[in-house]
Enzyme design. Structure first.
Site, mmCIF file in Angstrom:
data_model
loop_
_atom_site.group_PDB
_atom_site.id
_atom_site.type_symbol
_atom_site.label_atom_id
_atom_site.label_comp_id
_atom_site.label_asym_id
_atom_site.label_seq_id
_atom_site.Cartn_x
_atom_site.Cartn_y
_atom_site.Cartn_z
ATOM 1 N N SER A 9 0.856 -1.182 0.000
ATOM 2 C CA SER A 9 0.000 0.000 0.000
ATOM 3 C C SER A 9 0.896 1.237 0.000
ATOM 4 O O SER A 9 1.802 1.326 0.839
ATOM 5 C CB SER A 9 -0.901 0.020 1.237
ATOM 6 O OG SER A 9 -1.763 -1.103 1.254
ATOM 7 N N ALA A 27 6.532 -1.903 11.301
ATOM 8 C CA ALA A 27 5.367 -1.171 10.823
ATOM 9 C C ALA A 27 5.801 0.146 10.210
ATOM 10 O O ALA A 27 6.775 0.755 10.641
ATOM 11 C CB ALA A 27 4.384 -0.918 11.972
ATOM 12 N N LYS A 28 5.050 0.597 9.198
ATOM 13 C CA LYS A 28 5.381 1.855 8.528
ATOM 14 C C LYS A 28 5.349 3.035 9.478
ATOM 15 O O LYS A 28 6.161 3.954 9.389
ATOM 16 C CB LYS A 28 4.385 2.102 7.388
ATOM 17 C CG LYS A 28 4.496 1.154 6.223
ATOM 18 C CD LYS A 28 3.399 1.449 5.203
ATOM 19 C CE LYS A 28 3.451 0.484 4.043
ATOM 20 N NZ LYS A 28 2.320 0.679 3.123
ATOM 21 N N ARG A 29 4.397 3.021 10.408
ATOM 22 C CA ARG A 29 4.229 4.188 11.279
ATOM 23 C C ARG A 29 5.425 4.408 12.189
ATOM 24 O O ARG A 29 5.582 5.481 12.756
ATOM 25 C CB ARG A 29 2.958 4.037 12.107
ATOM 26 C CG ARG A 29 2.936 2.817 13.030
ATOM 27 C CD ARG A 29 1.634 2.722 13.790
ATOM 28 N NE ARG A 29 1.547 1.515 14.588
ATOM 29 C CZ ARG A 29 1.102 0.357 14.127
ATOM 30 N NH1 ARG A 29 0.697 0.271 12.871
ATOM 31 N NH2 ARG A 29 1.039 -0.715 14.897
#
Length: 285
Positions: free
Chosen positions: A10, A250-252
């Site tokens: 994504s 995780a991307k965050r």
């Protein structure tokens, strides 16, 4: 028959080592067949062009090549609407008017609510509303989501559903594990569960490779494939790369993004060599 695999990120953040592992794994499993890239950009509020551009840059830096054109979910909403219409024709969808707060309150009142992989299951509040009430509320312009009536859907399936993971063997599908999941909202024409099933079928994917955190989702995906009359691929769920605390990347968290590693002087060869042997719970330097 040549293997067809895909990597489907994504564009909502920078790719990290976990993504690199997943992309390289899918590419390796293609074994001389076809390796595809799909952009799961259906969430228009979070997907950004700079992240999409960075995905291609990172994958090329890793030495990967893929077929073009790349499928973007945002360009294929009609495919998801067609799938929803077919499910609606089967009578297995119902509108849900519950807010997240109302769902939480209902779960709290119920006490020991059934649990799924993502937490407490939806209590089925709107499943029991009459056709007349549903029509009135929709006509009044109330916001709603479309949920899958899993019990009714299972009643339409003949025989036992099963699916095969090449690393773990054959599973008997248990679609109820997620309860009556949301398949679409007004601002999101398809959930991950619906979109991935439709996309994989349209792209001719023969082997779905992804992290083992999505293994449970395959039970539901197998049901959707049966309802929609779609071909059934095989799966290969691989381990996850974690940080020094055992937490999944995780991307965050800017979890060791590939662009950051490049800035630190890492080479693609170093990344490849390191993640080649990474599995779940393996610590990163």
């Amino acid at each position: 028959m040549p293997e067809v695999t895909r990597f489907a990120p994504s564009p909502t953040g920078w790719l990290h080592l976990g993504h690199a592992y997943a992309a390289l794994f899918a590419h390796e499993q293609a074994a001389g067949g076809r390796f595809l890239i799909r952009l799961e950009d259906i969430d228009g509020t979070r997907a950004r062009p700079e992240y999409e551009e960075a995905i291609f840059e990172d994958l090329a830096w890793l030495g990967l090549e893929w077929e073009k054109p790349v499928r973007r979910q945002s360009e294929h909403f009609d495919d998801y609407r067609a799938a929803l219409m077919k499910l609606e024709g089967l009578g297995v969808l119902y509108p849900c008017f519950c807010t997240r707060r109302e769902i939480q309150e209902e779960i709290s009142r119920a006490g020991n609510a059934p649990q799924g992989p993502d937490g407490p299951l939806y209590p089925g509040t709107c499943r029991h509303r009459s056709v007349e009430e549903r029509a009135q509320r929709m006509a009044a312009g109330e916001q709603y989501a479309l949920r899958l009536d899993v019990a009714k859907a299972m009643g339409l399936v003949e025989g036992e559903l099963s699916w095969r993971d090449r690393g773990r063997g054959v599973f008997t599908a248990q679609p109820g594990v997620f309860g009556d999941v949301v398949l679409a909202r007004k601002d999101t024409p398809a959930s991950y569960h619906l979109a991935v099933v439709v996309d994989d079928a349209l792209q001719g994917i023969t082997l779905v490779t992804r992290g083992e955190d999505l293994l449970e989702a395959t039970h539901l995906h197998r049901l959707l494939q049966a309802l929609l009359g779609l071909p059934v691929p095989e799966w290969r769920h691989h381990g996850l790369i974690t940080d020094e605390n055992g937490k999944r990347l995780a991307k965050r968290d800017d979890a060791r993004s590939l662009r950051s590693l490049r800035a630190e002087g890492w080479t693609s060869e170093r990344v490849r060599d390191m993640i080649k042997t990474q599995t779940e719970h393996t610590q990163l330097p």
